[in-house]
Design a protein around this motif. Sequence first.
Motif, mmCIF file in Angstrom:
data_model
loop_
_atom_site.group_PDB
_atom_site.id
_atom_site.type_symbol
_atom_site.label_atom_id
_atom_site.label_comp_id
_atom_site.label_asym_id
_atom_site.label_seq_id
_atom_site.Cartn_x
_atom_site.Cartn_y
_atom_site.Cartn_z
ATOM 1 N N UNK A 1 0.827 -1.206 0.000
ATOM 2 C CA UNK A 1 0.000 0.000 0.000
ATOM 3 C C UNK A 1 0.865 1.261 0.000
ATOM 4 N N UNK A 2 1.961 1.229 0.760
ATOM 5 C CA UNK A 2 2.884 2.368 0.785
ATOM 6 C C UNK A 2 3.479 2.607 -0.593
ATOM 7 N N UNK A 3 3.869 1.524 -1.259
ATOM 8 C CA UNK A 3 4.456 1.649 -2.595
ATOM 9 C C UNK A 3 3.453 2.194 -3.604
ATOM 10 N N UNK A 4 2.184 1.853 -3.428
ATOM 11 C CA UNK A 4 1.145 2.296 -4.363
ATOM 12 C C UNK A 4 0.542 3.646 -3.986
ATOM 13 N N UNK A 5 0.962 4.198 -2.854
ATOM 14 C CA UNK A 5 0.423 5.486 -2.426
ATOM 15 C C UNK A 5 -0.968 5.399 -1.836
ATOM 16 N N UNK A 6 -1.354 4.201 -1.372
ATOM 17 C CA UNK A 6 -2.682 4.026 -0.772
ATOM 18 C C UNK A 6 -2.590 4.127 0.747
ATOM 19 N N UNK A 7 -3.762 4.183 1.390
ATOM 20 C CA UNK A 7 -3.819 4.184 2.845
ATOM 21 C C UNK A 7 -3.386 2.811 3.353
ATOM 22 N N UNK A 8 -2.518 2.795 4.349
ATOM 23 C CA UNK A 8 -2.043 1.522 4.906
ATOM 24 C C UNK A 8 -3.182 0.836 5.652
ATOM 25 N N UNK A 9 -3.460 -0.450 5.366
ATOM 26 C CA UNK A 9 -4.675 -1.083 5.889
ATOM 27 C C UNK A 9 -4.580 -1.652 7.297
ATOM 28 N N UNK A 10 -3.389 -2.019 7.781
ATOM 29 C CA UNK A 10 -3.302 -2.824 9.005
ATOM 30 C C UNK A 10 -2.655 -2.070 10.164
ATOM 31 N N UNK A 11 -3.144 -2.364 11.382
ATOM 32 C CA UNK A 11 -2.658 -1.717 12.603
ATOM 33 C C UNK A 11 -1.858 -2.686 13.461
ATOM 34 N N UNK A 12 -2.445 -3.853 13.765
ATOM 35 C CA UNK A 12 -1.823 -4.790 14.707
ATOM 36 C C UNK A 12 -0.741 -5.588 14.006
ATOM 37 N N UNK A 13 0.482 -5.111 14.126
ATOM 38 C CA UNK A 13 1.639 -5.731 13.508
ATOM 39 C C UNK A 13 2.710 -5.949 14.569
ATOM 40 N N UNK A 14 3.816 -6.540 14.175
ATOM 41 C CA UNK A 14 4.851 -6.832 15.161
ATOM 42 C C UNK A 14 5.387 -5.561 15.814
ATOM 43 N N UNK A 15 5.503 -4.470 15.052
ATOM 44 C CA UNK A 15 5.962 -3.214 15.629
ATOM 45 C C UNK A 15 5.016 -2.710 16.703
#
Length: 435
Positions: free
Chosen positions: A271-285
């Motif tokens: 999504x970042x590469x395509x310039x879209x809104x990032x879809x996910x919140x709960x990630x390892x970070x």
Amino acid sequence: MGSYWMQLMVSAIEQWMTPVARYLTRSRYLIALRDGFQLAMPFVIVGSLCVPLLYPPFLPDSKNWLAIIWNHLSIDLRPVWLAPYQITLGLVSLLVAFGMAASLAKSYGLPERLSGLTGSVSFMLLAGFYQNGGVDARYMGGMGLFTAIIASIYSIEIIRFFYNKNWTIRVPEEVPQITSSGFKLIIPLFFILMSLTLLNLFLQQHFGAVFPVLVEKLFRPMIIASDSLPAVWLSLLVCNLLWFMGIHGALLITGIMYPFWMSNILDNQAALAAGRVLPHIYLQGFWDFYLLIGGVGSTLPLAFMALRSRSEQLRSAGKLGVLPSLFNINEPILFGFPIIMNPLFLLPFLLAPLVNATLAWYLTEWGWLDRFVAILPWSMPSPIGAAWSANGSWRTALMSVLALANAWIIYYPFFKVHERMLLENRRAMMQKKGY
């Protein structure tokens, strides 16, 4: 009365959760799953380090001198950064397939390297890598993780079955071990490849799709459910309750969540590469840098409090634990206070990360916090890791500091009570000895 209910809850956890947790943490499949992702982790981290170089954390028309230089370097050096990014994150499922198959084979006493290669080949075949005379690498990355898990388990169980039945080619004992192992694998390997090929043909004729497409549809509800606030709460409760009982709950939770985190982080990067809104919140970070401030239970504030404690026991624990806690290693605190099996600390041990999880989730959902696009080592100090894994976001670093402050406020009254109890016990002991 409060102490009675606390003891009742501890007893219930011991009776019901501990046996299940011990079984799961010893499960050869869960261990293999964890090992597969840990083996792939260095490659994922290196690939993630290329993200801010490929996709700068600045607007293209920014007038800031740093942004101008960074954007130009990103464009000029894109061929340099793109290849390592694609060859690491683009093949993460293949790496996991090898690692998981090798680990599972080791638990059965099978040859690790040959089994790992079999798992990789099985995955590539099942994922439709070579279809209709052409190469299709779509499912070599995060989209093929669940297929990699299934292919690894299937291939190793088939090898084990054939070996147990002695349906293998035997060679004289004088033949070198590696050659003997290779001949022994031929029959089960042939069966694995033929059976997966027939499965592919069946799926294409009847469903018009390769296996990963069907797996993706099957696991889609689980992937969606894994990226939710209840999933965060459940992960924390299980992890911290197990740790409170002295069981390494983080190994269990991360082993279960790694496939979802990996799939979702790759979605965010796309999504970042395509310039879209990032879809996910709960990630390892999110897990590492918001909820494990100083280690499981967000215990870093306790290390600082202990340094200035009037209790000699707590000061000793603080001196031993403060430096490791900066890198999210808190066993000296857990066992030195102690927190494990100490009913006094059960409530803050659960509450501190739950409060931070809820706050961070809604701030992210409302757009006040940036979402994560990279995977970094969990031992990185939280504010630095939070900023770096969110593509240089200062907001995520501030959230990590806020999480530390929240944990401090929650732990402080319990720390003071514990300190007073230790001092009173010490005083009573000294009086008993006549000092």
